[in-house]
Design a protein around this motif. Sequence first.
Motif, PDB file in Angstrom:
ATOM      1  N   LYS A   1      -0.373  19.630  -5.733  1.00 28.70           N
ATOM      2  CA  LYS A   1       0.610  18.741  -6.346  1.00 28.70           C
ATOM      3  C   LYS A   1      -0.019  17.439  -6.832  1.00 28.70           C
ATOM      4  CE  LYS A   1       4.514  20.561  -3.691  1.00 28.70           C
ATOM      5  NZ  LYS A   1       5.639  20.258  -2.771  1.00 28.70           N
ATOM      6  N   ILE A   2      -1.339  17.343  -6.708  1.00 29.42           N
ATOM      7  CA  ILE A   2      -2.031  16.138  -7.145  1.00 29.42           C
ATOM      8  C   ILE A   2      -3.478  16.501  -7.472  1.00 29.42           C
ATOM      9  CG2 ILE A   2      -2.849  15.429  -4.865  1.00 29.42           C
ATOM     10  CD1 ILE A   2      -2.206  12.577  -5.608  1.00 29.42           C
ATOM     11  N   ASP A   3      -4.064  15.784  -8.423  1.00 23.64           N
ATOM     12  CA  ASP A   3      -5.467  16.021  -8.747  1.00 23.64           C
ATOM     13  C   ASP A   3      -6.311  14.907  -8.139  1.00 23.64           C
ATOM     14  OD1 ASP A   3      -5.288  13.762 -10.436  1.00 23.64           O
ATOM     15  OD2 ASP A   3      -4.682  15.010 -12.130  1.00 23.64           O
ATOM     16  N   PHE A   4      -7.579  14.896  -8.472  1.00 22.63           N
ATOM     17  CA  PHE A   4      -8.503  13.962  -7.840  1.00 22.63           C
ATOM     18  C   PHE A   4      -8.554  12.608  -8.546  1.00 22.63           C
ATOM     19  CE2 PHE A   4      -9.885  18.032  -6.163  1.00 22.63           C
ATOM     20  CZ  PHE A   4     -10.110  17.722  -4.827  1.00 22.63           C
ATOM     21  N   LYS A   5      -7.591  12.361  -9.424  1.00 15.91           N
ATOM     22  CA  LYS A   5      -7.491  11.037 -10.051  1.00 15.91           C
ATOM     23  C   LYS A   5      -7.234   9.960  -8.997  1.00 15.91           C
ATOM     24  CE  LYS A   5      -5.194  10.934 -13.907  1.00 15.91           C
ATOM     25  NZ  LYS A   5      -4.060  10.895 -14.877  1.00 15.91           N
TER      26      LYS A   5
ATOM     27  N   SER B   1       0.833  -1.202   0.000  1.00 11.11           N
ATOM     28  CA  SER B   1       0.000   0.000   0.000  1.00 11.11           C
ATOM     29  C   SER B   1       0.869   1.254   0.000  1.00 11.11           C
ATOM     30  CB  SER B   1      -0.936   0.009   1.212  1.00 11.11           C
ATOM     31  OG  SER B   1      -1.859  -1.049   1.153  1.00 11.11           O
ATOM     32  N   VAL B   2       1.906   1.244   0.824  1.00  9.88           N
ATOM     33  CA  VAL B   2       2.821   2.385   0.882  1.00  9.88           C
ATOM     34  C   VAL B   2       3.519   2.569  -0.463  1.00  9.88           C
ATOM     35  CG1 VAL B   2       5.008   3.180   1.861  1.00  9.88           C
ATOM     36  CG2 VAL B   2       3.195   2.331   3.370  1.00  9.88           C
ATOM     37  N   LEU B   3       4.012   1.475  -1.048  1.00  6.98           N
ATOM     38  CA  LEU B   3       4.738   1.553  -2.319  1.00  6.98           C
ATOM     39  C   LEU B   3       3.867   2.151  -3.414  1.00  6.98           C
ATOM     40  CD1 LEU B   3       7.095   0.887  -4.244  1.00  6.98           C
ATOM     41  CD2 LEU B   3       6.130  -1.422  -4.462  1.00  6.98           C
ATOM     42  N   TYR B   4       2.646   1.617  -3.576  1.00  6.96           N
ATOM     43  CA  TYR B   4       1.814   2.074  -4.692  1.00  6.96           C
ATOM     44  C   TYR B   4       1.130   3.404  -4.414  1.00  6.96           C
ATOM     45  CZ  TYR B   4       2.860  -2.011  -7.360  1.00  6.96           C
ATOM     46  OH  TYR B   4       3.540  -2.955  -8.096  1.00  6.96           O
ATOM     47  N   CYS B   5       0.973   3.744  -3.152  1.00  8.26           N
ATOM     48  CA  CYS B   5       0.505   5.091  -2.834  1.00  8.26           C
ATOM     49  C   CYS B   5       1.561   6.111  -3.253  1.00  8.26           C
ATOM     50  CB  CYS B   5       0.201   5.211  -1.345  1.00  8.26           C
ATOM     51  SG  CYS B   5      -0.539   6.804  -0.881  1.00  8.26           S
TER      52      CYS B   5
ATOM     53  N   ASN C   1       1.047   9.543 -10.744  1.00  7.91           N
ATOM     54  CA  ASN C   1      -0.392   9.801 -10.928  1.00  7.91           C
ATOM     55  C   ASN C   1      -0.996   8.942 -12.042  1.00  7.91           C
ATOM     56  OD1 ASN C   1      -2.664  11.105  -9.908  1.00  7.91           O
ATOM     57  ND2 ASN C   1      -2.568  12.746 -11.429  1.00  7.91           N
ATOM     58  N   LYS C   2      -0.551   7.687 -12.118  1.00  9.09           N
ATOM     59  CA  LYS C   2      -1.096   6.767 -13.123  1.00  9.09           C
ATOM     60  C   LYS C   2      -2.275   5.993 -12.519  1.00  9.09           C
ATOM     61  CE  LYS C   2       3.230   5.978 -15.636  1.00  9.09           C
ATOM     62  NZ  LYS C   2       4.228   4.939 -16.049  1.00  9.09           N
ATOM     63  N   PRO C   3      -3.333   5.788 -13.296  1.00  6.05           N
ATOM     64  CA  PRO C   3      -4.489   5.045 -12.780  1.00  6.05           C
ATOM     65  C   PRO C   3      -4.137   3.663 -12.235  1.00  6.05           C
ATOM     66  CG  PRO C   3      -5.059   6.136 -14.840  1.00  6.05           C
ATOM     67  CD  PRO C   3      -3.585   6.318 -14.658  1.00  6.05           C
ATOM     68  N   ILE C   4      -3.213   2.960 -12.896  1.00  4.58           N
ATOM     69  CA  ILE C   4      -2.875   1.597 -12.450  1.00  4.58           C
ATOM     70  C   ILE C   4      -2.298   1.605 -11.040  1.00  4.58           C
ATOM     71  CG2 ILE C   4      -0.602   1.696 -13.560  1.00  4.58           C
ATOM     72  CD1 ILE C   4      -2.847  -1.407 -13.021  1.00  4.58           C
ATOM     73  N   ASP C   5      -1.489   2.623 -10.727  1.00  2.00           N
ATOM     74  CA  ASP C   5      -0.904   2.697  -9.391  1.00  2.00           C
ATOM     75  C   ASP C   5      -1.976   2.964  -8.338  1.00  2.00           C
ATOM     76  OD1 ASP C   5       1.729   2.245 -10.233  1.00  2.00           O
ATOM     77  OD2 ASP C   5       2.024   4.361 -10.715  1.00  2.00           O
ATOM     78  N   TRP C   6      -2.921   3.843  -8.655  1.00  2.00           N
ATOM     79  CA  TRP C   6      -3.996   4.118  -7.704  1.00  2.00           C
ATOM     80  C   TRP C   6      -4.907   2.907  -7.528  1.00  2.00           C
ATOM     81  CZ3 TRP C   6      -2.734   7.570  -4.629  1.00  2.00           C
ATOM     82  CH2 TRP C   6      -2.155   8.783  -5.011  1.00  2.00           C
ATOM     83  N   LEU C   7      -5.164   2.190  -8.605  1.00  2.00           N
ATOM     84  CA  LEU C   7      -5.998   0.987  -8.499  1.00  2.00           C
ATOM     85  C   LEU C   7      -5.317  -0.076  -7.645  1.00  2.00           C
ATOM     86  CD1 LEU C   7      -7.325   0.764 -12.162  1.00  2.00           C
ATOM     87  CD2 LEU C   7      -8.663   1.307 -10.118  1.00  2.00           C
ATOM     88  N   LEU C   8      -4.007  -0.242  -7.829  1.00  2.00           N
ATOM     89  CA  LEU C   8      -3.266  -1.210  -7.021  1.00  2.00           C
ATOM     90  C   LEU C   8      -3.203  -0.781  -5.562  1.00  2.00           C
ATOM     91  CD1 LEU C   8      -0.366  -2.128  -9.477  1.00  2.00           C
ATOM     92  CD2 LEU C   8      -2.179  -3.651  -8.666  1.00  2.00           C
ATOM     93  N   PHE C   9      -3.058   0.512  -5.336  1.00  2.00           N
ATOM     94  CA  PHE C   9      -3.079   1.014  -3.957  1.00  2.00           C
ATOM     95  C   PHE C   9      -4.402   0.677  -3.279  1.00  2.00           C
ATOM     96  CE2 PHE C   9      -4.549   4.705  -1.327  1.00  2.00           C
ATOM     97  CZ  PHE C   9      -3.851   4.361  -0.183  1.00  2.00           C
ATOM     98  N   GLY C  10      -5.507   0.926  -3.958  1.00  2.00           N
ATOM     99  CA  GLY C  10      -6.812   0.619  -3.384  1.00  2.00           C
ATOM    100  C   GLY C  10      -6.993  -0.860  -3.122  1.00  2.00           C
ATOM    101  N   THR C  11      -6.451  -1.692  -4.021  1.00  2.00           N
ATOM    102  CA  THR C  11      -6.558  -3.148  -3.863  1.00  2.00           C
ATOM    103  C   THR C  11      -5.792  -3.634  -2.644  1.00  2.00           C
ATOM    104  OG1 THR C  11      -6.813  -3.468  -6.250  1.00  2.00           O
ATOM    105  CG2 THR C  11      -6.070  -5.369  -4.958  1.00  2.00           C
ATOM    106  N   PHE C  12      -4.543  -3.211  -2.533  1.00  2.46           N
ATOM    107  CA  PHE C  12      -3.714  -3.672  -1.414  1.00  2.46           C
ATOM    108  C   PHE C  12      -4.179  -3.079  -0.086  1.00  2.46           C
ATOM    109  CE2 PHE C  12      -0.455  -4.144  -4.921  1.00  2.46           C
ATOM    110  CZ  PHE C  12      -0.599  -5.518  -4.997  1.00  2.46           C
TER     111      PHE C  12
END
Length: 311
Positions: free
Chosen positions: A191-195, A139-143, A150-161
């Motif tokens: 420094k980040i959007d709502f993606k 979770s820490v890594l992909y967050c 800011n890639k969708p795949i990283d956020w999806l993996l963060f949510g999964t883990f």
Amino acid sequence: MNVKKINVNKILILFLLSHIFIWTFIPSISNNNLPLDTIEHLAWASDLQFGYGKHPPLSAWVLEIFYQIFGNQDWAYYLLSQLFVGFSFFVIFIFSQEFLKNKIYGLISILLLEGIYFYNFTTPEFNVNVCQLPFWALSVLYCWKGFKNNKPIDWLLFGTFAALGFLSKYLFIYLLVGLDVFFIYMIIKKKIDFKCLISLIPFLLILLPHLIWLTENNYITISYGLQRTGLEDSNFLNHIVNPFMFLGKQIGILIPFFVMFLFVILKLKTKLNIKDKKLLFLLTINLLPVVFMFFTSVFMGAKIRTMWMTP
């Protein structure tokens, strides 16, 4: 010694294999029975559900998979626990490369962790504390990858883990709340959007069956956790004594780590910039969960079990 000639990858693999072998072999030959928590979770696994009276279900699910493969072989469950710990170390090593750009420093980071009681002596007992370790690290890594790229795949993996970590143990929420603080900081600084909100999709979908089970069973798991904190016998002194007992025990457990850390840090020339996003993120994931746990004990008078701080 010429550090340029050190093959960090080989040393890392040797260390991980040694850790897994030693902490699998020793309890296999010295213990007459599996640890109590492991036996209990195996009993739960005989009747797979979306939750149990004491904990969320993931640890039981994982044990059931190993039981179907290895049966009643005690060594297999010691091995399972070490695979979770070893994989967590590997993820942390990968994470360190995002910050340090130096594999030797990454290796030192892992060796320092080995000096912590929670990552050696207590690891043969596969339970919810061990089960959440790889998901905490992932979770820490992909967050961080999400913040960085800011890639969708990283956020999806963060949510999964993050969801799998929560299904391991509810105290995973302390990491997520800490990360929420960093989310707010990053949004304020623009420094980040709502993606990043797409991480909620896998998080909620994975948790939904357990949340339904929890509702249907009168939140029994949460009630059990609160009972373990001793809130029923709460008095004014508990708001003072319990948090400082918690803090004192954690400091005592970490003394070997602190000694090793000071030895290493004195050898390195380090410049810290409090405005550095990397430093703020590291403080968020390492200190905020502890701070939140401490103030939970202060405000509620709750007794915090020592092993709850494993991750």
